[in-house]
Design a protein around this motif. Structure first.
Motif, PDB file in Angstrom:
ATOM      1  N   LYS B  51       0.834  -1.210   0.000  1.00  0.00           N
ATOM      2  CA  LYS B  51       0.000   0.000   0.000  1.00  0.00           C
ATOM      3  C   LYS B  51       0.867   1.258   0.000  1.00  0.00           C
ATOM      4  N   LEU B  52       1.946   1.210   0.764  1.00  0.00           N
ATOM      5  CA  LEU B  52       2.847   2.365   0.811  1.00  0.00           C
ATOM      6  C   LEU B  52       3.432   2.650  -0.562  1.00  0.00           C
ATOM      7  N   TYR B  55       0.925   4.114  -2.784  1.00  0.00           N
ATOM      8  CA  TYR B  55       0.760   5.528  -2.469  1.00  0.00           C
ATOM      9  C   TYR B  55       1.879   6.345  -3.119  1.00  0.00           C
ATOM     10  N   LEU B  57       3.608   5.743  -5.764  1.00  0.00           N
ATOM     11  CA  LEU B  57       3.418   5.883  -7.206  1.00  0.00           C
ATOM     12  C   LEU B  57       2.304   6.881  -7.524  1.00  0.00           C
ATOM     13  N   SER B  58       1.357   7.033  -6.601  1.00  0.00           N
ATOM     14  CA  SER B  58       0.247   7.957  -6.847  1.00  0.00           C
ATOM     15  C   SER B  58       0.664   9.406  -6.619  1.00  0.00           C
TER      16      SER B  58
END
Lengths: 199, 457
Positions: B51-52, B55, B57-58
């Motif tokens: 998830k990190l 995040y 990449l977002s």
């Protein structure tokens, strides 16, 4: 310099485009919080010593008042960097001079991590960053009350106070690049002694 | 150019060595399993890490801006390089501006990716790899065969012979401790006289502009603290938001790579040393193109632990060099084909997989490696890159499978044919599957026929 700035611009523009066309969620409302705790039945103290043994370190547990005698007897001639008065003697020395003089170095660590035996040392623990690595024998001291359970706790303690350079050290330098045979003393310290201070 | 299977065939010529390679990497995989099992919240950590990275990449632009600002405040000089060529030139410029001659480097897959060593050599600059495994393969003028264990394809006899020639160790000496000591002496001399030290970067922290490097040997620190100028090279995807997130990644990385609870040294470089210089080079080199691709973007989450190689049944038996790409194994397979924007390269690699999913199962950041390999295969066939035989077979099969009567008839014909057609025709060159394998014994009837006779009971 101009060319480099142009590349910076290009990279950011491409990231922006990728974020639009690649369907990346640009505004994840919040960063994923960590909030992880390690679970273990053993006490931190036991895990710490076990981890260090696994990593190839020697361990001694001593009362604070016995430490000076222990060091002077077991490591005669060691450079004891707990004494900041001697720091000036090493500041600004060339690496080759440090290599000649610093065969055995004593450093006071700031945090011990139970889950992996790592000990945190930083710029406030030594006058030259090369010293913990150039020494053939490294002795790290750590207070029993400075042992935390895991890396989450360790980084929580460090993040506000990070100096210019800091490192977790767990064990002597090692390599297994020749047929996966474990050998201590690749480039850094050949041996690591950890002294856990009680009281 | 040779294909993966041809290069693998060359590796397979020495069965003893292949068995050793296979078993040794499997031991590393088992160590990883034990280390993972000893952490009760392991799966939770993997999920957090995944998830990190998603995040990251977002919000790459935001995090890189924050990192650049903080690193600059720390006294670092931040450089940007759009591609490999520019990266190499930035490094050369720094070296030239210091009139530096002695350059030491600790492990960095990015410099391998960009071909930095050869570029510098072509410009008269000598660069010394200081990781023991990297030094070994540099002496041999070979690329690494594994991203964490660069010389895993070699035996101690090979290294003993090499060190005898290069370092003057005793002829025939193969003791790893003896050889490692010889390398220690040889490389100490390089460290102590280094003018510039280069390292890769495992993690870069946006909130305080720090770069983090993990080693077991201590070579990154020996170089960085000896040389007046330190250069850290990173891909744009190495960024993470906060110091606290390092806890997640440092808990996963070494356990997943070699089964150690943590690397011996986890070094955090924030400011330059007194009278020293700290440069950080941030490189794109095709990463933004990948970022724009929904299908293949996830590969940017990789933290280079190498676990997918250790577990891969193909990698273990074909060796890292059979992939022909800087990064071998399953992760290399999904990075290689789109490694140069606008082209499709290494078209043979997606076939070098059994799609057993083991790579995805051990990945610490949950990259769906096998899914990407599958997608690559489909893309290659769709774009007409499959071999003529494969395309013909798929076409004919599709036609036959869609018509039950035709399927029944062909089944019958094949069962008869396999019994009467001479062996040399069945195992002809077209049947590459049969090169190493025997077809199963031909059944007397199809399952359908059998079920008609017996199914009602």
């Amino acid at each position: 310099m101009e060319a480099i700035n142009r590349s910076r611009q290009i990279i950011f523009e491409k990231i922006r485009r990728a974020t639009l066309t690649g369907g990346i969620n640009d505004g994840l409302s919040q960063q994923p919080l960590v909030g992880t705790k390690s679970e273990a039945n053993e006490t931190s103290y036991n895990r710490f010593t076990e981890s260090l043994k696994m990593a190839g370190a020697e361990i001694a547990v001593l009362n604070i008042c016995d430490i000076d005698t222990y060091i002077s007897e077991k490591f005669p001639g060691a450079i004891d960097l707990r004494n900041k008065n001697i720091w000036e003697d090493y500041k600004g020395l060339q690496p080759s001079e440090l290599a000649n003089r610093a065969e055995c170095v004593v450093i006071s660590g700031k945090i011990g991590v139970a889950e992996n035996g790592a000990i945190w040392v930083d710029d406030t623990c030594f006058p030259e960053r090369l010293l913990p690595f150039i020494a053939g024998k490294l002795i790290l001291l750590i207070g029993e009350d400075k042992i935390v359970s895991d890396m989450h706790e360790a980084y929580a303690a460090i993040s506000g106070t990070l100096s210019g350079y800091g490192v977790f050290i767990s064990g002597p330098s090692k390599t297994a690049d020749i047929e996966q045979s474990l050998v201590y003393g690749a480039h850094g310290a050949i041996s690591l002694d950890v002294v856990i201070m009680k009281g | 150019m040779t294909s993966h299977s041809e290069r693998a065939a060359a590796f397979l010529k020495d069965p003893d060595r292949v068995s050793w390679h296979d078993e040794t990497l499997w031991i590393v995989r088992k160590k990883r399993d034990r280390a993972a099992a000893s952490v009760k919240e392991w799966e939770n950590l993997r999920e957090k890490a995944s998830k990190l990275k998603e995040y990251v990449l977002s919000d790459l632009a935001g995090l890189l801006t924050e990192f650049e600002r903080n690193a600059t405040l720390n006294g670092a000089v931040v450089h940007w390089a759009a591609d490999a060529d520019e990266f190499n030139r930035v490094v050369l410029e720094i070296i030239k501006s210091k009139n530096a001659r002695n350059i030491v480097k600790s492990k960095s897959m990015l410099t391998e990716e960009c071909g930095l060593n050869h570029f510098l050599q072509d410009h008269g600059v000598d660069i010394v790899d200081t990781d023991l495994g990297e030094r070994i393969i540099q002496f041999r003028n070979e690329p690494p065969s594994h991203i964490v264990l660069p010389a895993i394809h070699l035996k101690k006899e090979d290294i003993g012979e090499l060190f005898h020639l290069k370092l003057g160790t005793d002829r025939g000496a193969t003791d790893p401790q003896y050889l490692t000591r010889a390398a220690r002496v040889h490389l100490r001399e390089k460290f102590l006289n280094a003018h510039v030290a280069l390292t890769g970067v495992n993690f870069a922290i946006a909130e305080n502009g720090t770069v983090v490097v993990c080693t077991n040997e201590g070579n990154a620190d020996m170089g960085v603290h000896s040389a007046p100028v330190q250069i850290h090279c990173m891909g744009i995807e190495k960024i993470i938001p906060k110091m606290e997130h390092l806890a997640v990644f440092t808990r996963l990385l070494a356990r997943n790579a070699t089964g150690q609870p943590v690397t011996t040294y986890t070094s955090h470089y924030r400011t330059p040393k007194e009278n020293g210089e700290l440069h950080i080079i941030i490189v794109d080199n095709g990463r933004t193109e990948r970022l724009a691709s929904i299908d293949y973007r996830d590969a940017l989450k990789c933290i280079r632990c190498g676990a997918c190689m250790n577990t891969c049944p193909v990698y273990r038996r074909s060796g890292g060099h059979s992939y022909g790409f800087t990064i071998p194994g399953p992760i290399g397979t999904i990075l290689a084909p789109h490694s140069v924007p606008g082209k499709i390269l290494y078209k043979d690699l997606p076939a070098a997989s059994s799609l057993c999913m083991s790579c995805s199962n051990v990945c610490p950041v949950k990259i769906g490696i096998h899914e990407q390999i599958y997608k690559l295969r489909q893309e290659l066939i769709r774009k007409g890159y499959g071999s003529f035989v494969k395309r013909a077979i798929l076409k004919i099969s599709g036609f036959v499978f869609a018509k039950p009567v035709l399927y029944d008839i062909s089944g019958k014909m094949v069962r008869i044919a396999l019994k009467i057609v001479p062996r040399f025709l069945i195992y002809s060159r077209v049947n590459t599957w049969g090169l190493e394998r025997e077809l199963p014994a031909v059944p007397t009837q199809s399952f359908k026929e059998w079920y008609r006779q017996n199914g009602s009971n």
